[in-house]
Design an enzyme around this catalytic site. Sequence first.
Site, PDB file in Angstrom:
ATOM      1  N   LEU A   1      42.226  46.686  39.799  1.00  0.00           N
ATOM      2  CA  LEU A   1      43.370  45.779  39.689  1.00  0.00           C
ATOM      3  C   LEU A   1      44.239  46.077  38.472  1.00  0.00           C
ATOM      4  O   LEU A   1      45.469  46.095  38.579  1.00  0.00           O
ATOM      5  CB  LEU A   1      42.882  44.338  39.688  1.00  0.00           C
ATOM      6  CG  LEU A   1      42.230  43.925  41.017  1.00  0.00           C
ATOM      7  CD1 LEU A   1      41.519  42.587  40.885  1.00  0.00           C
ATOM      8  CD2 LEU A   1      43.254  43.870  42.125  1.00  0.00           C
TER       9      LEU A   1
ATOM     10  N   VAL B   1      42.766  38.293  44.240  1.00  0.00           N
ATOM     11  CA  VAL B   1      41.560  39.025  44.612  1.00  0.00           C
ATOM     12  C   VAL B   1      40.605  39.132  43.419  1.00  0.00           C
ATOM     13  O   VAL B   1      41.023  39.083  42.265  1.00  0.00           O
ATOM     14  CB  VAL B   1      41.945  40.428  45.136  1.00  0.00           C
ATOM     15  CG1 VAL B   1      42.372  41.348  43.992  1.00  0.00           C
ATOM     16  CG2 VAL B   1      40.812  41.056  45.919  1.00  0.00           C
ATOM     17  N   GLU B   2      39.315  39.277  43.703  1.00  0.00           N
ATOM     18  CA  GLU B   2      38.250  39.299  42.699  1.00  0.00           C
ATOM     19  C   GLU B   2      38.149  37.982  41.944  1.00  0.00           C
ATOM     20  O   GLU B   2      37.673  37.935  40.813  1.00  0.00           O
ATOM     21  CB  GLU B   2      38.464  40.449  41.680  1.00  0.00           C
ATOM     22  CG  GLU B   2      38.458  41.827  42.292  1.00  0.00           C
ATOM     23  CD  GLU B   2      37.062  42.356  42.557  1.00  0.00           C
ATOM     24  OE1 GLU B   2      36.114  41.561  42.491  1.00  0.00           O
ATOM     25  OE2 GLU B   2      36.943  43.543  42.854  1.00  0.00           O
ATOM     26  N   GLY B   3      38.607  36.889  42.520  1.00  0.00           N
ATOM     27  CA  GLY B   3      38.563  35.587  41.864  1.00  0.00           C
ATOM     28  C   GLY B   3      39.940  35.185  41.401  1.00  0.00           C
ATOM     29  O   GLY B   3      40.678  35.979  40.819  1.00  0.00           O
TER      30      GLY B   3
ATOM     31  N   LEU C   1      31.211  43.772  39.953  1.00  0.00           N
ATOM     32  CA  LEU C   1      32.587  43.271  39.951  1.00  0.00           C
ATOM     33  C   LEU C   1      33.396  43.848  38.796  1.00  0.00           C
ATOM     34  O   LEU C   1      34.622  43.861  38.837  1.00  0.00           O
ATOM     35  CB  LEU C   1      32.584  41.738  39.863  1.00  0.00           C
ATOM     36  CG  LEU C   1      32.336  40.981  41.167  1.00  0.00           C
ATOM     37  CD1 LEU C   1      32.085  39.508  40.887  1.00  0.00           C
ATOM     38  CD2 LEU C   1      33.496  41.133  42.117  1.00  0.00           C
TER      39      LEU C   1
END
Length: 800
Positions: free
Chosen positions: A377, A494-496, A369
């Site tokens: 991002l 996104v990604e949490g 991640l």
Amino acid sequence: MLLSVLLYILLVLAVLLLRPGLTIGSLLIGVGTLLLAIGEGGMWLLLLPTAAVLAVLNVKQWRSEYLVAPVYRLLRKAMPPMSSTEREALEAGTTGWDKSLFSGQPDWQAFSAVHPPLLTEREQAFLDNEVDTLCGMISEWDVHQRQDLSPEVWDFLREKGFFGLIIPQEFGGRDFSPYAQSRIMSKIASRSITAAVTAMVPNSLGPGELLVKYGTEAQKQHWLPGLANGSELPCFGLTGPEVGSDAGAIPDLGVVCKGRFEGQEVIGLRLNFHKRWITLAPVATVVGLAFQLRDPEGLLGDSSKADYGITCALLPAQHPGIEIGRRHNPGAPFMNGPIMGKDVFIPVDWIIGGPAMAGKGWRMLIECLGAGRGVSLPALSTSSGAMCYLMVGAYARIRRQFNMEVGKFEGVQEATAEIAAGAYTLEAMRELVTRSLEEGTPSVMTAMAKYHATELMRTLVNHGMDVVGGRGIQLGPRNFLAAGYHALPVAITVEGANILTRSLMIFGQGAMRCHPYLFDEMQTLEAESVSEGQRDFDPLLMSHLGHIGSNLARLLMLGLSGARFSDTPEDADEFSKRWYQRVNHLSAALATCADVALGVLGGDLKRRELLSARLGDVHSQLLIASSVLKFRDTQPRSEEADAHAAYALQRALHAAQGALVAYCANFQPRVLGWALRALCLPLGRVFPAPDDRMIRELGGLIMAPNAVRDALAQRVYLSVDPEDAVGRVETTYQMLLAVEEPFLALQKAWSKGELEADTLDDALQQAVDKNVLRAEDVEPVRKYDARRVDCVLTDHFESL
């Protein structure tokens, strides 16, 4: 007596600050206190308790009985057990400069040795050729109307290796550095966020990265060449209706069993899953999948183990039982959709890394991640920041209201100064974080990068919309802000979710990963044997106490002196030296407050999200300030760059101070919060927000040609096509720079009534007659005015 007490306090502080070692430090304090007692009778009241404390600390048996054992038992009882997923998350990844900042004593000499990332010749050539060509092929308005990239763009992405940037060259990939990936994604995003998202997903969390790091040799040989040349398009199924940010709660299940595959009975997995919000799913040919693995019959070879935990596997998208191809509508037209499967049987060898990696998926995901958080991002955010700087700054000089450029209104400058400093900050963060990614996967630093880059993107784009107004709201081929504005929720989520990243991850992982002793202490608390755990805990506790004492003394000295005598890099100049020293002050405050929070709240701290988030904010802002200093010190020097750096640094340290004050104000017991506030900021709030002079300076610079604007323009795709959304503004801005003096002279004379004209042509003729303009200025001014009017227009359509 008062003088003796003061000397005693200074002695203790000096020993704590210098940390000469337990024996020597105890000797210095003991002898010094004895001498003070001989000279001042009342000091015997301090000598006795001092001697008692020193005896307990130095006599091992007494220390074990009266200090180590009680503290160990208390912590062992108070600290909740660490789950396997928590342990894997904490053990995953690496630390870097974030750990030095958390220590309270940043190692500036080590920081000086960190060199900025550079592009190789291959990477620079790819940016200058393939990426530029790709950008020239794309119109974001065309993408919006299609709700997809054009077939030609899809083919170009595949043929030129955009989906294989992280894949080794031996498999046909580009094998580019994290910095190169970031620069590539930023440049694409400056043209089309849809294209950037499409290209970034295969190069962040996905089958490619997982295969490179964990795949078997057979899996690499089978899949990586196709992923590199684009004949295989990957997606990764992680999130679903019941699991978003909490990836550890994946409900999707794989059960080990026997079944038939290609006509033979083999050991495999029976999968049932329901995934949502999966980017590239509608067009993917290969699916990475995360699920919970169970082996009730012990077919994997361990009959005592039934629950393996999260596991990752790789499946062809057309494998029987998989339902794929529908689309979500996330507001931006990139491919995103669900993946579902019922009773899908796959061979056990399809687990990424083979059966030996069963149950290792959580660790794999946590480590991978980092690429999405640290590269993809933030690259989107950096691109948006640069484009806001270039476009909003230019538009603020072109657009006029009340006979003045809108960018000269101080209210507007309050927004544009933030855009200018924010864009500079994002570029600086990109360099430090991607440089760190070249040496590992710093999980805490990449979480900081993801949260603060995307939040800064949200701030800058919203400021840009405020300045541009209706020109940024009305959709159409002229709009240069709408695509970034619509992509904001995606980047934030996104990604949490950013809320989770800030309130749980940054400090939650940061405290464990970056503290010099805490994680090792936690390990001893989980020892099966209390006596062995206590034995290992002893030296850690003593070092931890020395660390706390040293930071307390250092913080007091830094707070009272303004940190003026603290260490800085040897190569720091007059501009940066004071900023480094201010970071020293807040770093010591962070370390002290973190230790107090951990000592008082213990395991309850992870439930006190408001407090931990504020400490995370302090830590993050110190990292941001460090990145700005490194960027400023390693880039070509200019007064304009210094103005941007000063504003960005002032902004970061003011934000860190605000988080620290809020933390102290809300800490319980309240008296301890007040004491911490006095200790951290004994002279009050010494880090002010950027003042009006700085706002006006940056508000002016963002509209003018300057070194920072030039540097940002080199990192994006800046069209010079006057019919393009971006090119229209940029070419009009360049025309204005060439004719601004005569144009403003005309506007001034006309507004003052010196020209009695109703039309531009009449005004121009009168201006020449009255020597306001030269005859040769008339045609350039007329052409510019036509372009200026065209530039501020919004699109309109026959029907929608």
